[in-house]
Design a protein around this motif. Structure first.
Motif, PDB file in Angstrom:
ATOM      1  N   PHE A   1       0.822  -1.200   0.000  1.00 45.33           N
ATOM      2  CA  PHE A   1       0.000   0.000   0.000  1.00 45.33           C
ATOM      3  C   PHE A   1       0.862   1.258   0.000  1.00 45.33           C
ATOM      4  O   PHE A   1       0.518   2.263  -0.629  1.00 45.33           O
ATOM      5  N   GLU A   2       1.978   1.201   0.703  1.00 50.26           N
ATOM      6  CA  GLU A   2       2.870   2.363   0.724  1.00 50.26           C
ATOM      7  C   GLU A   2       3.386   2.673  -0.678  1.00 50.26           C
ATOM      8  O   GLU A   2       3.513   3.844  -1.064  1.00 50.26           O
ATOM      9  N   LYS A   3       3.678   1.622  -1.449  1.00 51.85           N
ATOM     10  CA  LYS A   3       4.116   1.824  -2.829  1.00 51.85           C
ATOM     11  C   LYS A   3       2.978   2.401  -3.673  1.00 51.85           C
ATOM     12  O   LYS A   3       3.193   3.276  -4.522  1.00 51.85           O
ATOM     13  N   LEU A   4       1.769   1.897  -3.444  1.00 55.66           N
ATOM     14  CA  LEU A   4       0.615   2.388  -4.191  1.00 55.66           C
ATOM     15  C   LEU A   4       0.266   3.824  -3.805  1.00 55.66           C
ATOM     16  O   LEU A   4      -0.220   4.596  -4.634  1.00 55.66           O
ATOM     17  N   GLN A   5       0.523   4.186  -2.553  1.00 61.06           N
ATOM     18  CA  GLN A   5       0.279   5.569  -2.133  1.00 61.06           C
ATOM     19  C   GLN A   5       1.184   6.535  -2.883  1.00 61.06           C
ATOM     20  O   GLN A   5       0.776   7.648  -3.216  1.00 61.06           O
ATOM     21  N   VAL A   6       2.409   6.110  -3.156  1.00 62.86           N
ATOM     22  CA  VAL A   6       3.324   6.947  -3.945  1.00 62.86           C
ATOM     23  C   VAL A   6       2.748   7.155  -5.344  1.00 62.86           C
ATOM     24  O   VAL A   6       2.749   8.262  -5.881  1.00 62.86           O
ATOM     25  N   ILE A   7       2.226   6.073  -5.930  1.00 61.56           N
ATOM     26  CA  ILE A   7       1.602   6.172  -7.255  1.00 61.56           C
ATOM     27  C   ILE A   7       0.409   7.123  -7.220  1.00 61.56           C
ATOM     28  O   ILE A   7       0.247   7.974  -8.089  1.00 61.56           O
ATOM     29  N   SER A   8      -0.424   6.971  -6.198  1.00 62.13           N
ATOM     30  CA  SER A   8      -1.666   7.750  -6.133  1.00 62.13           C
ATOM     31  C   SER A   8      -1.413   9.238  -5.940  1.00 62.13           C
ATOM     32  O   SER A   8      -2.210  10.066  -6.371  1.00 62.13           O
ATOM     33  N   THR A   9      -0.307   9.589  -5.279  1.00 58.85           N
ATOM     34  CA  THR A   9      -0.025  11.000  -5.009  1.00 58.85           C
ATOM     35  C   THR A   9       0.990  11.592  -5.979  1.00 58.85           C
ATOM     36  O   THR A   9       1.312  12.779  -5.896  1.00 58.85           O
ATOM     37  N   ASP A  10       1.511  10.770  -6.891  1.00 62.77           N
ATOM     38  CA  ASP A  10       2.518  11.236  -7.841  1.00 62.77           C
ATOM     39  C   ASP A  10       1.908  12.246  -8.809  1.00 62.77           C
ATOM     40  O   ASP A  10       0.689  12.300  -9.000  1.00 62.77           O
TER      41      ASP A  10
ATOM     42  N   ASN B   1      -8.847   2.631   0.724  1.00 62.52           N
ATOM     43  CA  ASN B   1      -9.808   3.641   0.276  1.00 62.52           C
ATOM     44  C   ASN B   1      -9.136   4.983   0.022  1.00 62.52           C
ATOM     45  O   ASN B   1      -9.500   5.702  -0.917  1.00 62.52           O
ATOM     46  N   GLU B   2      -8.142   5.321   0.838  1.00 66.75           N
ATOM     47  CA  GLU B   2      -7.420   6.587   0.636  1.00 66.75           C
ATOM     48  C   GLU B   2      -6.689   6.587  -0.702  1.00 66.75           C
ATOM     49  O   GLU B   2      -6.657   7.606  -1.405  1.00 66.75           O
ATOM     50  N   ILE B   3      -6.102   5.447  -1.077  1.00 66.86           N
ATOM     51  CA  ILE B   3      -5.387   5.341  -2.349  1.00 66.86           C
ATOM     52  C   ILE B   3      -6.358   5.508  -3.514  1.00 66.86           C
ATOM     53  O   ILE B   3      -6.109   6.274  -4.452  1.00 66.86           O
ATOM     54  N   ILE B   4      -7.485   4.791  -3.455  1.00 67.77           N
ATOM     55  CA  ILE B   4      -8.480   4.886  -4.529  1.00 67.77           C
ATOM     56  C   ILE B   4      -9.008   6.305  -4.635  1.00 67.77           C
ATOM     57  O   ILE B   4      -9.109   6.869  -5.738  1.00 67.77           O
ATOM     58  N   ASP B   5      -9.332   6.920  -3.500  1.00 62.59           N
ATOM     59  CA  ASP B   5      -9.891   8.279  -3.510  1.00 62.59           C
ATOM     60  C   ASP B   5      -8.917   9.268  -4.130  1.00 62.59           C
ATOM     61  O   ASP B   5      -9.313  10.160  -4.888  1.00 62.59           O
ATOM     62  N   CYS B   6      -7.632   9.104  -3.826  1.00 58.17           N
ATOM     63  CA  CYS B   6      -6.618  10.018  -4.352  1.00 58.17           C
ATOM     64  C   CYS B   6      -6.503   9.884  -5.872  1.00 58.17           C
ATOM     65  O   CYS B   6      -6.409  10.888  -6.590  1.00 58.17           O
ATOM     66  N   ILE B   7      -6.538   8.650  -6.374  1.00 58.96           N
ATOM     67  CA  ILE B   7      -6.471   8.421  -7.821  1.00 58.96           C
ATOM     68  C   ILE B   7      -7.704   9.004  -8.506  1.00 58.96           C
ATOM     69  O   ILE B   7      -7.606   9.680  -9.537  1.00 58.96           O
ATOM     70  N   VAL B   8      -8.873   8.758  -7.921  1.00 59.44           N
ATOM     71  CA  VAL B   8     -10.120   9.248  -8.516  1.00 59.44           C
ATOM     72  C   VAL B   8     -10.157  10.773  -8.542  1.00 59.44           C
ATOM     73  O   VAL B   8     -10.635  11.371  -9.510  1.00 59.44           O
ATOM     74  N   GLU B   9      -9.641  11.390  -7.488  1.00 59.42           N
ATOM     75  CA  GLU B   9      -9.649  12.859  -7.444  1.00 59.42           C
ATOM     76  C   GLU B   9      -8.874  13.469  -8.601  1.00 59.42           C
ATOM     77  O   GLU B   9      -9.209  14.559  -9.077  1.00 59.42           O
ATOM     78  N   GLU B  10      -7.832  12.770  -9.071  1.00 57.53           N
ATOM     79  CA  GLU B  10      -7.109  13.260 -10.249  1.00 57.53           C
ATOM     80  C   GLU B  10      -8.025  13.249 -11.457  1.00 57.53           C
ATOM     81  O   GLU B  10      -8.015  14.177 -12.277  1.00 57.53           O
ATOM     82  N   GLY B  11      -8.826  12.193 -11.586  1.00 52.16           N
ATOM     83  CA  GLY B  11      -9.802  12.130 -12.682  1.00 52.16           C
ATOM     84  C   GLY B  11     -10.836  13.224 -12.594  1.00 52.16           C
ATOM     85  O   GLY B  11     -11.281  13.769 -13.616  1.00 52.16           O
ATOM     86  N   VAL B  12     -11.227  13.587 -11.373  1.00 47.90           N
ATOM     87  CA  VAL B  12     -12.178  14.683 -11.166  1.00 47.90           C
ATOM     88  C   VAL B  12     -11.555  16.004 -11.604  1.00 47.90           C
ATOM     89  O   VAL B  12     -12.178  16.807 -12.300  1.00 47.90           O
ATOM     90  N   ARG B  13     -10.289  16.225 -11.201  1.00 42.77           N
ATOM     91  CA  ARG B  13      -9.602  17.466 -11.568  1.00 42.77           C
ATOM     92  C   ARG B  13      -9.475  17.620 -13.077  1.00 42.77           C
ATOM     93  O   ARG B  13      -9.535  18.732 -13.610  1.00 42.77           O
TER      94      ARG B  13
END
Length: 209
Positions: A73-82, A141-153
């Motif tokens: 998850f820590e690796k995926l968090q980097v992806i989600s916030t990149d 859920n935090e990882i998914i939400d962060c990725i989705v928010e990029e799509g919203v932006r």
């Protein structure tokens, strides 16, 4: 010791137990026959030490798998916030799936366990479910939400319901995961990875746009 701390900040002796469990899993060991003594022997610590932290074999195995998932998850968090586009982030998650399926890492044993692809005792599944709710669901859920928010932006995602957003991302990435597992098992598939990657991305736009 607090369960959350055992997952998020384990002492060195506990880390040694976790590493031993993951090694057994990656070697294809039948965890039904695995004993606490096997785990502590591989970890190089006394059996009594293990019981200072855990009450059962099931708790050790569940904690080990959840710790490994936390690392992933820590690796995926980097992806989600990149600083990447929505499509790039989805593709990077699929790259992550490719890498870890190919390496047969423990996190995918966990997913197979959840999908009941393995004969796992009920007490281990119950222990996993109990601990997962406390330790992992929030991070996922935090990882998914962060990725989705990029799509919203980017104006690609208009769906406002959080449950539907999360469900769409989870189900579509699960499709790719199951494809990669099947491909790794040399099952004949009338699909190319690049096609399925685009299929997953376009489905997400349809579901959430």
């Amino acid at each position: 010791m607090d369960e959350q701390k055992l997952i998020h900040d384990p002492p060195q002796k506990v880390l040694a137990l976790y590493q031993a469990v993951i090694e057994f899993i990656n070697e294809g060991c039948d965890i039904n026959t695995l004993k606490v003594a096997d785990i502590t022997g591989r970890a190089g610590i006394g059996k009594g030490t293990a019981y200072e932290y855990f009450s059962s074999k099931e708790e050790i195995i569940s904690s080990a798998i959840l710790y490994y998932v936390k690392v992933c998850f820590e690796k995926l968090q980097v992806i989600s916030t990149d600083n990447r586009t929505f499509q790039q982030k989805i593709n990077e998650v699929m790259d992550f799936i490719d890498e870890h399926v190919k390496e047969k890492q423990g996190v995918f044993f966990l997913i197979k366990m959840v999908l009941e692809s393995y004969e796992i005792p009920k007490n281990l599944k119950d222990e996993y479910e109990r601990m997962k709710q406390q330790c992992c669901d929030k991070e996922k859920n935090e990882i998914i939400d962060c990725i989705v928010e990029e799509g919203v932006r980017e104006g690609l995602i208009r769906e406002e319901n959080v449950f539907l957003r999360r469900a769409a991302v989870e189900t579509q990435l699960s499709v790719y995961f199951m494809y990669r597992i099947a491909a790794e098992k040399k099952i004949e598939l009338d699909l190319e990875a690049d096609f399925l990657r685009e299929y997953v991305y376009q489905n997400l736009l349809k579901l959430l746009g």
